[in-house]
Design an enzyme around this catalytic site. Structure first.
Site, PDB file in Angstrom:
ATOM      1  N   GLY A   9      -3.087   1.587 -14.222  1.00  0.00           N
ATOM      2  CA  GLY A   9      -4.470   1.156 -13.665  1.00  0.00           C
ATOM      3  C   GLY A   9      -5.572   1.521 -14.760  1.00  0.00           C
ATOM      4  O   GLY A   9      -5.534   0.887 -15.601  1.00  0.00           O
ATOM      5  N   GLY A  43      -8.675   4.810  -7.504  1.00  0.00           N
ATOM      6  CA  GLY A  43      -7.349   4.064  -7.663  1.00  0.00           C
ATOM      7  C   GLY A  43      -6.288   4.789  -6.495  1.00  0.00           C
ATOM      8  O   GLY A  43      -6.665   5.073  -5.402  1.00  0.00           O
ATOM      9  N   VAL A  44      -4.995   5.015  -6.971  1.00  0.00           N
ATOM     10  CA  VAL A  44      -3.985   5.400  -6.291  1.00  0.00           C
ATOM     11  C   VAL A  44      -4.380   6.744  -5.620  1.00  0.00           C
ATOM     12  O   VAL A  44      -4.321   7.269  -4.519  1.00  0.00           O
ATOM     13  CB  VAL A  44      -2.763   5.562  -6.998  1.00  0.00           C
ATOM     14  N   ASP A  45      -4.926   7.754  -6.503  1.00  0.00           N
ATOM     15  CA  ASP A  45      -5.479   9.208  -6.300  1.00  0.00           C
ATOM     16  C   ASP A  45      -6.331   9.044  -4.985  1.00  0.00           C
ATOM     17  O   ASP A  45      -6.414   9.674  -3.924  1.00  0.00           O
ATOM     18  CB  ASP A  45      -6.177   9.757  -7.282  1.00  0.00           C
ATOM     19  N   ASP A  99       0.902  -1.139  -0.123  1.00  0.00           N
ATOM     20  CA  ASP A  99       0.003   0.014  -0.041  1.00  0.00           C
ATOM     21  C   ASP A  99       0.839   1.053  -0.013  1.00  0.00           C
ATOM     22  O   ASP A  99       1.880   1.370   1.141  1.00  0.00           O
ATOM     23  CB  ASP A  99      -0.947   0.018   1.236  1.00  0.00           C
ATOM     24  N   ILE A 100       0.748   1.993  -1.096  1.00  0.00           N
ATOM     25  CA  ILE A 100       1.674   3.266  -0.917  1.00  0.00           C
ATOM     26  C   ILE A 100       1.365   4.140   0.083  1.00  0.00           C
ATOM     27  O   ILE A 100       2.322   4.860   0.309  1.00  0.00           O
ATOM     28  CB  ILE A 100       1.462   3.824  -2.612  1.00  0.00           C
ATOM     29  N   SER A 111      -0.169   5.500 -14.798  1.00  0.00           N
ATOM     30  CA  SER A 111      -1.138   5.155 -15.900  1.00  0.00           C
ATOM     31  C   SER A 111      -1.443   3.749 -16.112  1.00  0.00           C
ATOM     32  O   SER A 111      -2.122   3.547 -16.936  1.00  0.00           O
ATOM     33  CB  SER A 111      -0.420   5.834 -17.043  1.00  0.00           C
ATOM     34  N   TYR A 124      -6.021   4.009 -16.234  1.00  0.00           N
ATOM     35  CA  TYR A 124      -5.902   4.879 -17.585  1.00  0.00           C
ATOM     36  C   TYR A 124      -5.246   3.976 -18.449  1.00  0.00           C
ATOM     37  O   TYR A 124      -4.987   4.290 -19.782  1.00  0.00           O
ATOM     38  CB  TYR A 124      -4.677   5.818 -17.179  1.00  0.00           C
TER      39      TYR A 124
END
Length: 163
Positions: A119, A31-33, A9-10, A117, A121
């Site tokens: 994921g 997602g990550v964002d 997990d980032i 990009s 994207y």
């Protein structure tokens, strides 16, 4: 610079800065964002609104506080949306270069990166890995540790195999 990959997990990485695969609007997303905005809390969004009232261009980067996350900074990058026809690879590699430049500006020496990009994207995963690793290795920086944080075992193995 040392380059490594971990699965995880980032938002939980014990580094100076985490890189956020953001959208142009810089107001949170999926997602990550979405994970970074949830983990960092309202301070991340407030800083995005203040520092980036008009968002960021594809391929660019900028920083905010990391809020409640262990990191000190979030370096937001806007990757190209392959699914929407943005297929210029130089925009993808620019995200990694610009993230390292921003890390140098704020003094970050350890940075955790997602596969930008790759994921929602839709950038082809193998090329996303090659773009990340090759660009991180080739970009002059004061960063001492770049950690690619893989989401899932298959992505981890793909990155590990490329390193």
């Amino acid at each position: 610079m040392e380059l490594e990959v971990v699965e995880g997990d980032i938002t939980q990485q014990q580094v100076d800065a985490v890189v956020n695969a953001a959208n142009r609007g810089m107001r949170g997303g999926g997602g990550v964002d979405g994970a970074i905005h949830r983990a960092g809390g309202p301070a991340v969004l407030e800083d995005c609104i203040r520092r980036f009232p008009n968002g960021l261009a594809t391929g660019d980067a900028g920083w905010t506080t990391a809020g409640a996350m262990p990191a000190q900074w979030v370096i937001h990058v806007v990757g190209p949306n392959h699914n929407a026809g943005e297929r210029d690879r130089s925009l993808l590699t620019s995200c990694y270069k610009r993230a390292l430049e921003v890390a140098d500006e704020v003094g970050a020496r350890s940075v955790a990166f997602p596969l930008i990009s790759a994921g929602v994207y839709g950038w082809p995963k193998e090329d996303a890995v090659a773009a990340a690793v090759d660009t991180l290795r080739a970009t002059p920086t004061e960063v001492e540790l770049a950690r690619i944080v893989a989401f899932g075992g298959s992505t981890y193995e793909l990155v590990r195999g490329y390193l």
